[in-house]
Scaffold this motif. Structure first.
Motif, PDB file in Angstrom:
ATOM      1  N   LEU A 159      -0.737  -4.949   6.159  1.00  0.00           N
ATOM      2  CA  LEU A 159      -1.621  -5.518   5.296  1.00  0.00           C
ATOM      3  C   LEU A 159      -1.683  -7.076   5.104  1.00  0.00           C
ATOM      4  CD1 LEU A 159      -4.079  -4.738   3.118  1.00  0.00           C
ATOM      5  CD2 LEU A 159      -2.213  -4.640   1.591  1.00  0.00           C
ATOM      6  N   LEU A 190      -4.252   0.646  -1.994  1.00  0.00           N
ATOM      7  CA  LEU A 190      -3.686  -0.799  -1.496  1.00  0.00           C
ATOM      8  C   LEU A 190      -4.001  -1.719  -2.656  1.00  0.00           C
ATOM      9  CD1 LEU A 190      -6.070   0.251   0.841  1.00  0.00           C
ATOM     10  CD2 LEU A 190      -4.602  -1.264   2.234  1.00  0.00           C
ATOM     11  N   MET A 248       0.762  -1.255  -0.123  1.00  0.00           N
ATOM     12  CA  MET A 248      -0.169  -0.106  -0.148  1.00  0.00           C
ATOM     13  C   MET A 248       0.884   1.172   0.187  1.00  0.00           C
ATOM     14  SD  MET A 248      -1.179  -0.295   3.896  1.00  0.00           S
ATOM     15  CE  MET A 248      -0.079  -1.072   5.093  1.00  0.00           C
TER      16      MET A 248
END
Ligand code: FES
Length: 106
Positions: free
Chosen positions: A58, A33, A20
């Motif tokens: 993430l 993202l 991201m």
């Protein structure tokens, strides 16, 4: 009635899968993202205590806040785990040519 204004961000090929990147658009910071489920755009600010989400983790389509561990679904910004209770705003995202464009309502 709201209008969507599209803002060019950065080239799609500059974002690797599973990563991201934050961009400043006007007065907002937007997080873009790239996941196996697609690419998404969210506000870069946690709704709990305003941590910058780009500094979080993430994991697939789950985004974990770096400060207190709140977890969001990147596909729609909804809360998957506290302490946050409010979703992160999600935004329209498209690819035009080689670039991401973020759609913000005005
Ligand atoms: S600032 Fe994100 S969980 Fe507290």
């Amino acid at each position: 009635m709201t209008d969507t204004t599209w803002h060019r961000a950065f080239p799609v090929d500059e974002l690797a899968d599973g990563t991201m990147r934050a961009v400043v658009i006007g007065a907002r910071e937007i997080l873009i993202l790239k996941t196996r489920a697609g690419c998404f755009a969210l506000d870069n600010t946690c709704t709990h205590a305003e941590a910058r989400m780009v500094e979080g983790r993430l994991r697939g389509t789950r985004l974990v806040c770096p400060l207190h561990g709140a977890c969001y679904d990147v596909r729609d910004g909804k809360v998957l785990g506290g302490p946050a209770t409010l979703p992160i705003a999600s935004h329209a995202l498209r690819v035009v040519g080689r670039h991401f464009e973020v759609g913000l309502e005005s």
